[in-house]
Design an enzyme around this catalytic site. Sequence first.
Site, mmCIF file in Angstrom:
data_model
loop_
_atom_site.group_PDB
_atom_site.id
_atom_site.type_symbol
_atom_site.label_atom_id
_atom_site.label_comp_id
_atom_site.label_asym_id
_atom_site.label_seq_id
_atom_site.Cartn_x
_atom_site.Cartn_y
_atom_site.Cartn_z
ATOM 1 C CD GLN A 194 -2.945 -1.353 2.300
ATOM 2 O OE1 GLN A 194 -2.494 -1.794 3.411
ATOM 3 N NE2 GLN A 194 -4.073 -0.472 2.133
ATOM 4 C CD GLU A 200 -7.996 -6.872 8.173
ATOM 5 O OE1 GLU A 200 -8.721 -7.018 6.973
ATOM 6 O OE2 GLU A 200 -8.063 -5.779 8.761
ATOM 7 C CG ASN A 231 -6.227 -5.074 11.911
ATOM 8 O OD1 ASN A 231 -5.478 -5.044 12.638
ATOM 9 N ND2 ASN A 231 -5.999 -5.658 10.615
ATOM 10 C CE1 TYR A 250 -9.518 0.710 9.679
ATOM 11 C CE2 TYR A 250 -9.274 -1.621 9.867
ATOM 12 C CZ TYR A 250 -8.756 -0.491 9.446
ATOM 13 O OH TYR A 250 -7.546 -0.444 9.284
ATOM 14 C CD GLU A 295 -4.841 -2.837 9.548
ATOM 15 O OE1 GLU A 295 -5.908 -2.631 8.876
ATOM 16 O OE2 GLU A 295 -4.069 -3.637 9.180
HETATM 17 C C1 BGC Z 1 -6.531 -3.941 6.233
HETATM 18 C C2 BGC Z 1 -5.664 -2.687 5.690
HETATM 19 C C3 BGC Z 1 -6.748 -1.721 4.960
HETATM 20 C C4 BGC Z 1 -7.607 -1.198 6.017
HETATM 21 C C5 BGC Z 1 -8.705 -0.260 5.437
HETATM 22 C C6 BGC Z 1 -7.526 -3.341 6.783
HETATM 23 O O1 BGC Z 1 -8.727 -4.175 6.473
HETATM 24 O O2 BGC Z 1 -5.503 -4.513 6.923
HETATM 25 O O3 BGC Z 1 -4.775 -3.057 4.587
HETATM 26 O O4 BGC Z 1 -6.290 -0.808 3.973
HETATM 27 O O5 BGC Z 1 -8.334 -2.421 6.500
HETATM 28 O O6 BGC Z 1 -9.368 -0.884 4.600
#
Ligand code: BGC
Length: 635
Positions: free
Chosen positions: A38, A184, A398, A400, A479
Amino acid sequence: MDMDALAANFLAGGPAAFIRRSDFGKDFVFGSATAAFQIEGAPDKDGRGDSIWDVFAKENNLFHPYHEDAVNHYEKFEEDVKLMKEIGFDAYRFSISWPRILPTGKIESRNQQGINYYKRLLTKLKENGIVPYVTLFHWDLPQNLQDEYNGFLDRRIAEDFGVYADVCFQEFGEYVDHWITMNEPFTFAYSAHVDKVHAPGLGTVKDHLFGTGTTDTAKSTKTEESSNAVDNGVDAGADEDDDDDDGGSIFHPSRSTVHPKSTRNKVMVFKATGSSWASEAEYIDEFAYPYIVTHNQLLAHAKAVEIFKQKYQDPAKKKKIGITLVSMWFEPRNPDDEKDKAAALRALDFFIGWYLAPLVHGDYPQSMREYVNPDHLPKMDDADRKAIQGSYDFIGVNYYTARYVAHSEPKEKHKKIGRNYVTDQKLKYYESRIENGVEVPIGKDRGASEWLISYPKGILGLLLYIKENYNDPLIYITENGIDDHDDDSARLWTSFFDRKRVAHIHDHLIYLLEAKRQGVNVKGYFVWSLLDNFEWNNGFHARFGLVYIDYNNGAKRHPKLSAAWLKRFLAENGVSPAPGSSGNSGIPVDSGVGANNNNNQTSAQTNSPGNCFSPIFVTFNGIKDVFAHFFLNLF
Ligand code: BGC
């Protein structure tokens, strides 16, 4: 002040919850995260081989309108380490590009120039006192291994991954105490082998569910060139799969495309030649791909851990190895409905339990064994169980976003195409639910990525769930972040003055602290991401960085407001959310969180963000001082 009062104050724009770095304890690390493909660019430099992402991104025109060097961290890594240092991070999570170390994926291709590059990076980090957390596989598989035996669809990948890991442990071991085998595995299994929006671009489940495929082809291995268009963003809340029109989707709200201009007309050809996960099988049922890819990722992870433990780990286990898993958080759509409550737990099983259950308990979750076609879900034999179970010192998480879920039986027309990962779960995902007659969205702030709705409270739920169901592991949040659109007209305000990102990080830290207080053994938090970067199938159209990349001007770096905010936070000054931030979650802190509020506000207000933030102003000739003033006095 009690929790509700704090939340009410926050929502009313009153005194917000303040957090201090020291609330997290001395041994808690703060860092930022990136991944090789990335940010590095330089695909042909110093002997690097092709990865599946080089091929996939080119075939699908994902680099448009920039190019593969765009972020150019390969050349600019020293500047980037300096930025981390100036922000005040303790740690940096990055990934090693397998095809830089072994261009063909095999030991014969060992590439000293690639090895030397990471040694230079690690040396720079050491000089600056930044602790590396190193991921071995963040999806950039050497293309050669995909061509030779279909990559992770074949069990041989475990041996090759072990060889690659061994080289890394040997070469970089003196610098690295924290290794992460994989990033992931869920996303690699789902987005690349069900949804086909990630490399190597396999999976036709959606084509079949949307009626473009047939039952016959669903059951055979794909050997022909495919001209099916990659689906452009149907996931989150989309309703193309049923006629209920209730806003739900049977698809995981995962990777969809944010930019309508990104055309992906072709997908990579899958050259299946009969090699397969089970040597006696002639072909792999395409609907079994994600399950097989998952199994082989777990085996590859376990192989690397075995080598690490045998040859490289110190007796006191100061050196540690783990795996990074991703999960959304799920709430039942109807909290009073037993089926929906079970659905929320099953959604967790199909997301993170898929990995945690084998790693911790030695087999796939009970619900998966019940719901998945037994011909698709690999059996965990004794040898595999022995290798996988317990193969971690820590779990990277991670986190989100979140969704409401409901139980949903597959429709007859969907049943006809055969059992697959999408319909196996018997779930539907929703962005909102009805509470007291009113439709309530799960979160207010959205990222540029369709799937990303900020729901900070979910991090607490997820961490408690892992603690309680999976033996209370040592956890790092590897993350967490949110993205903005790369929109020319809104670039100034939405990209530089990223108050949404500040609120997102702040609110997650509040809930993270709460998780720690409730006994979760969490020891670190990494923001995704240090830099704007190549966001996979969204190309350069989504910006996740604390630092803005000016792609039109030699990838010049400009720290954003969020970097300034973190600098203050890490320098141990009390910080609040950005003014006007949504605070959509409410703040569930106990009295400890707010306790240090006022005594630090003055020092925070007088503390200069420092000279790393000056370049940003150069862009705005003439109004430089206005922006500087704004930045300096915001908190
Ligand atoms: C990943 C990253 C990605 C981020 C945002 C994660 O799932 O590890 O590589 O850029 O989410 O989508």
